[in-house]
Design a protein around this motif. Structure first.
Motif, PDB file in Angstrom:
ATOM      1  N   LYS A 231      -4.008   1.692   4.556  1.00 45.42           N
ATOM      2  CA  LYS A 231      -2.509   1.553   4.313  1.00 45.42           C
ATOM      3  C   LYS A 231      -2.182   0.481   3.280  1.00 45.42           C
ATOM      4  O   LYS A 231      -1.331   0.495   2.339  1.00 45.42           O
ATOM      5  N   VAL A 232      -2.983  -0.695   3.053  1.00 46.69           N
ATOM      6  CA  VAL A 232      -2.853  -1.531   1.810  1.00 46.69           C
ATOM      7  C   VAL A 232      -3.033  -0.956   0.583  1.00 46.69           C
ATOM      8  O   VAL A 232      -2.335  -1.006  -0.507  1.00 46.69           O
ATOM      9  N   PHE A 233      -4.467   0.003   0.665  1.00 49.11           N
ATOM     10  CA  PHE A 233      -4.810   0.739  -0.691  1.00 49.11           C
ATOM     11  C   PHE A 233      -3.518   1.830  -0.807  1.00 49.11           C
ATOM     12  O   PHE A 233      -3.201   1.759  -2.142  1.00 49.11           O
ATOM     13  N   VAL A 234      -3.101   2.515   0.169  1.00 46.83           N
ATOM     14  CA  VAL A 234      -2.078   3.337  -0.363  1.00 46.83           C
ATOM     15  C   VAL A 234      -0.686   2.700  -0.998  1.00 46.83           C
ATOM     16  O   VAL A 234      -0.198   3.204  -1.766  1.00 46.83           O
ATOM     17  N   GLY A 235      -0.248   1.483  -0.246  1.00 53.61           N
ATOM     18  CA  GLY A 235       0.778   0.848  -0.609  1.00 53.61           C
ATOM     19  C   GLY A 235       0.656   0.450  -2.083  1.00 53.61           C
ATOM     20  O   GLY A 235       1.628   0.549  -2.922  1.00 53.61           O
ATOM     21  N   SER A 236      -0.505  -0.102  -2.195  1.00 50.33           N
ATOM     22  CA  SER A 236      -0.893  -0.334  -3.926  1.00 50.33           C
ATOM     23  C   SER A 236      -0.896   0.498  -4.956  1.00 50.33           C
ATOM     24  O   SER A 236      -0.425   0.692  -5.723  1.00 50.33           O
ATOM     25  N   MET A 237      -1.200   1.831  -4.464  1.00 54.20           N
ATOM     26  CA  MET A 237      -1.203   3.005  -5.679  1.00 54.20           C
ATOM     27  C   MET A 237       0.329   3.362  -5.560  1.00 54.20           C
ATOM     28  O   MET A 237       0.491   3.808  -6.618  1.00 54.20           O
ATOM     29  N   VAL A 238       0.946   3.539  -4.300  1.00 53.33           N
ATOM     30  CA  VAL A 238       2.450   3.841  -4.562  1.00 53.33           C
ATOM     31  C   VAL A 238       3.069   2.971  -5.603  1.00 53.33           C
ATOM     32  O   VAL A 238       3.885   3.384  -6.412  1.00 53.33           O
ATOM     33  N   GLN A 239       2.899   1.589  -5.343  1.00 49.72           N
ATOM     34  CA  GLN A 239       3.623   0.570  -6.337  1.00 49.72           C
ATOM     35  C   GLN A 239       3.184   0.719  -7.675  1.00 49.72           C
ATOM     36  O   GLN A 239       4.110   0.680  -8.739  1.00 49.72           O
ATOM     37  N   ALA A 240       1.775   1.018  -7.972  1.00 46.92           N
ATOM     38  CA  ALA A 240       1.382   1.218  -9.305  1.00 46.92           C
ATOM     39  C   ALA A 240       1.806   2.092  -9.793  1.00 46.92           C
ATOM     40  O   ALA A 240       2.255   2.277 -11.109  1.00 46.92           O
ATOM     41  N   ASP A 241       2.093   3.481  -8.994  1.00 47.47           N
ATOM     42  CA  ASP A 241       2.772   4.552  -9.666  1.00 47.47           C
ATOM     43  C   ASP A 241       4.148   4.428  -9.898  1.00 47.47           C
ATOM     44  O   ASP A 241       4.642   5.072 -10.846  1.00 47.47           O
ATOM     45  N   ALA A 242       4.923   3.583  -9.084  1.00 44.35           N
ATOM     46  CA  ALA A 242       6.282   3.565  -9.380  1.00 44.35           C
ATOM     47  C   ALA A 242       6.534   2.487 -10.343  1.00 44.35           C
ATOM     48  O   ALA A 242       7.512   2.922 -11.098  1.00 44.35           O
ATOM     49  N   PHE A 243       5.849   1.500 -10.629  1.00 43.20           N
ATOM     50  CA  PHE A 243       6.097   0.654 -11.822  1.00 43.20           C
ATOM     51  C   PHE A 243       5.227   0.607 -12.859  1.00 43.20           C
ATOM     52  O   PHE A 243       5.342   0.055 -13.993  1.00 43.20           O
ATOM     53  N   GLY A 244       4.649   1.684 -13.101  1.00 43.84           N
ATOM     54  CA  GLY A 244       3.670   2.095 -14.342  1.00 43.84           C
ATOM     55  C   GLY A 244       2.492   0.939 -14.492  1.00 43.84           C
ATOM     56  O   GLY A 244       2.230   0.917 -15.779  1.00 43.84           O
ATOM     57  N   ILE A 245       1.941   0.550 -13.512  1.00 40.97           N
ATOM     58  CA  ILE A 245       0.910  -0.549 -13.707  1.00 40.97           C
ATOM     59  C   ILE A 245      -0.414   0.343 -13.898  1.00 40.97           C
ATOM     60  O   ILE A 245      -0.476   1.600 -13.467  1.00 40.97           O
ATOM     61  N   SER A 246      -1.326  -0.373 -14.518  1.00 37.35           N
ATOM     62  CA  SER A 246      -2.771   0.409 -14.890  1.00 37.35           C
ATOM     63  C   SER A 246      -3.384   0.572 -13.602  1.00 37.35           C
ATOM     64  O   SER A 246      -3.683  -0.217 -12.847  1.00 37.35           O
ATOM     65  N   ILE A 247      -3.535   1.811 -13.404  1.00 41.77           N
ATOM     66  CA  ILE A 247      -4.050   2.444 -12.136  1.00 41.77           C
ATOM     67  C   ILE A 247      -5.835   1.799 -12.121  1.00 41.77           C
ATOM     68  O   ILE A 247      -6.179   1.302 -10.968  1.00 41.77           O
ATOM     69  N   SER A 248      -6.194   1.816 -13.116  1.00 42.51           N
ATOM     70  CA  SER A 248      -7.771   1.473 -12.915  1.00 42.51           C
ATOM     71  C   SER A 248      -7.975  -0.177 -12.845  1.00 42.51           C
ATOM     72  O   SER A 248      -8.803  -0.707 -11.879  1.00 42.51           O
ATOM     73  N   GLN A 249      -6.981  -1.053 -13.100  1.00 41.46           N
ATOM     74  CA  GLN A 249      -6.941  -2.468 -12.662  1.00 41.46           C
ATOM     75  C   GLN A 249      -6.555  -2.630 -11.331  1.00 41.46           C
ATOM     76  O   GLN A 249      -7.394  -3.354 -10.562  1.00 41.46           O
ATOM     77  N   VAL A 250      -5.810  -1.971 -10.700  1.00 41.64           N
ATOM     78  CA  VAL A 250      -5.426  -1.942  -9.311  1.00 41.64           C
ATOM     79  C   VAL A 250      -6.655  -1.554  -8.412  1.00 41.64           C
ATOM     80  O   VAL A 250      -6.851  -2.065  -7.619  1.00 41.64           O
ATOM     81  N   LEU A 251      -6.940  -0.384  -8.929  1.00 38.71           N
ATOM     82  CA  LEU A 251      -8.181   0.108  -8.189  1.00 38.71           C
ATOM     83  C   LEU A 251      -9.348  -1.001  -8.184  1.00 38.71           C
ATOM     84  O   LEU A 251     -10.122  -1.107  -7.098  1.00 38.71           O
ATOM     85  N   ARG A 252      -9.650  -1.816  -9.376  1.00 41.98           N
ATOM     86  CA  ARG A 252     -10.614  -2.688  -9.601  1.00 41.98           C
ATOM     87  C   ARG A 252     -10.241  -3.818  -8.219  1.00 41.98           C
ATOM     88  O   ARG A 252     -11.301  -4.405  -7.580  1.00 41.98           O
TER      89      ARG A 252
END
Length: 305
Positions: A231-252
Motif C-alpha cells: 500500500k505504501v509503495f502504491v501510494g508513492s507511485m501514485v503521488q510521483a505520477d501526480a506531481f511529476g517526480i522522478s520515478i527512478s528516485q522514488v523506486l530507489r
C-alpha cells in the motif's frame, strides 16, 4: 461396517459439495450430440430430442444450488456478500470462485455435514445429546468453513506478497534505470517473476490496456491486498505520477525502505520462535522426560512399600 458406512457418507458429501462448485452453465455432452444431429438433419433426430430427458445436474443439482443460493442470500445479506467479495479478492479468487458459489456452498455444507454426522453418531451408538452436539459443531464448521478457508488463503497470499515485494521492486528499479518506462518495467517484472505479486502486476497492466488510468489501476491493486508495504509503495507511485517526480528516485527510496521493513519483520518472527516452542515442549516433550526419569524411581518406591 461402521467405518465403511462413514467412508461412504463422507464420500457422498464430498461429491455433492464438489459438484456444487462445478459450473453447469454450458451444454452437456448429450445436448451437444442432439444439436449436432439436428444440424445434420439425421432422420429420427427430433424423436431423440423429444425422448431425451434432462441431465441429472439439470434435474437435481441445479435446483439444489439455486435453493441454497436463495437461502444463503437471505441469511448473509448484502453487506456480507460485499465482505465475501473482498475476501475473494484478498485470497486471489481461488478456483474462480464467485460470491454466489461461496454462499451456496456454505448453505449446502451447513446442511449436509450435520445430517451425515447425526447418521454416523446414531450408527455407532452415541447418545442423542452427544449426536446433537456433534451435529451442531458440524453445522458451524460447514457454514463458517469457507470463510476460514478464504481467510487462510488470504494470509498465505499476503505473506508471499510481502516476501517477494522487495525483489520485485528491485527488478522494477533496475528496469526503469535501464531506460524502460514504468509500464514496460512493470510488464518486465510480471513476465520474469512468479507468484501472486506477478499476477497482480499483470492484472494492473490488463486494466491499463482496457482504458483504466495508471493511478486508478494502482489504487485498485492496493485495495486487493492487505499488505502495508504494498500500500505504501502504491501510494508513492501514485503521488510521483501526480506531481511529476522522478520515478527512478522514488523506486530507489522505496526499495531501501521495503528491504529494511522485511528485515525487521524477519527479526520479529525470529523473536517469536522461543515463545512458540514452549507450547510443544511443555505439552509433549517434558511429560515424556518426566516419565523416563522419574518412572523407574516411582516403580522402585512402589515396590519397596
Amino acid at each position: 461396517m461402521v467405518l465403511l458406512l462413514a467412508v461412504v457418507l463422507i464420500g457422498c458429501a464430498i461429491a455433492v459439495l464438489g459438484r456444487a462448485l462445478v459450473s453447469t452453465d454450458g451444454p452437456t455432452g448429450l445436448e451437444r450430440s442432439l444439436a449436432s444431429l439436428e444440424q445434420m438433419g439425421t432422420p429420427g433426430a427430433n424423436e431423440l430430442v423429444a425422448e431425451a430427458e434432462p441431465a441429472f445436474a439439470d434435474r437435481v443439482l441445479r435446483p439444489l444450488q439455486e435453493r441454497a443460493l436463495t437461502i444463503g442470500r437471505r441469511i448473509t445479506g448484502a453487506d456480507k456478500a460485499e465482505r465475501i467479495r473482498h475476501r475473494l479478492e484478498l485470497a486471489g479468487n481461488p478456483m474462480d470462485w464467485t460470491v454466489d458459489r461461496v454462499v451456496g456452498m456454505k448453505v449446502i455444507a451447513a446442511v449436509a455435514l450435520p445430517v451425515i454426522g447425526l447418521a454416523y453418531t446414531q450408527v455407532i451408538g452415541m447418545s442423542l445429546g452427544t449426536s446433537v452436539l456433534v451435529s451442531g459443531g458440524l453445522l458451524l464448521l460447514g457454514f463458517f468453513g469457507p470463510d476460514l478457508y478464504l481467510y487462510n488463503r488470504a494470509e498465505h497470499r499476503s505473506e508471499e506478497i510481502r516476501r517477494t515485494l522487495a525483489d520485485a521492486v528491485d527488478l522494477l528499479t533496475i528496469s526503469v534505470e535501464a531506460g524502460l518506462g514504468f509500464d514496460a518495467a512493470l510488464q518486465q517484472v510480471a513476465r520474469n517473476t512468479e507468484g501472486p505479486l506477478a499476477q497482480e502486476f499483470s492484472r494492473v497492466l490488463r486494466e491499463m490496456q482496457l482504458g483504466k488510468g495508471r493511478s486508478d489501476a494502482l489504487r485498485a491493486l492496493s485495495e486487493r491486498s492487505n499488505v502495508d508495504d504494498l500500500k505504501v509503495f502504491v501510494g508513492s507511485m501514485v503521488q510521483a505520477d501526480a506531481f511529476g517526480i522522478s520515478i527512478s528516485q522514488v523506486l530507489r527510496v522505496q526499495t531501501a525502505e521495503i528491504r529494511v521493513k522485511r528485515r525487521q519483520h524477519a527479526e520479529a518472527k525470529a523473536q517469536q520462535v522461543p515463545v512458540k516452542i514452549m507450547i510443544p515442549v511443555v505439552i509433549c516433550i517434558l511429560p515424556c522426560l518426566f516419565a523416563i526419569v522419574m518412572g523407574p524411581a516411582a516403580l522402585r518406591i512402589m515396590s519397596s512399600f
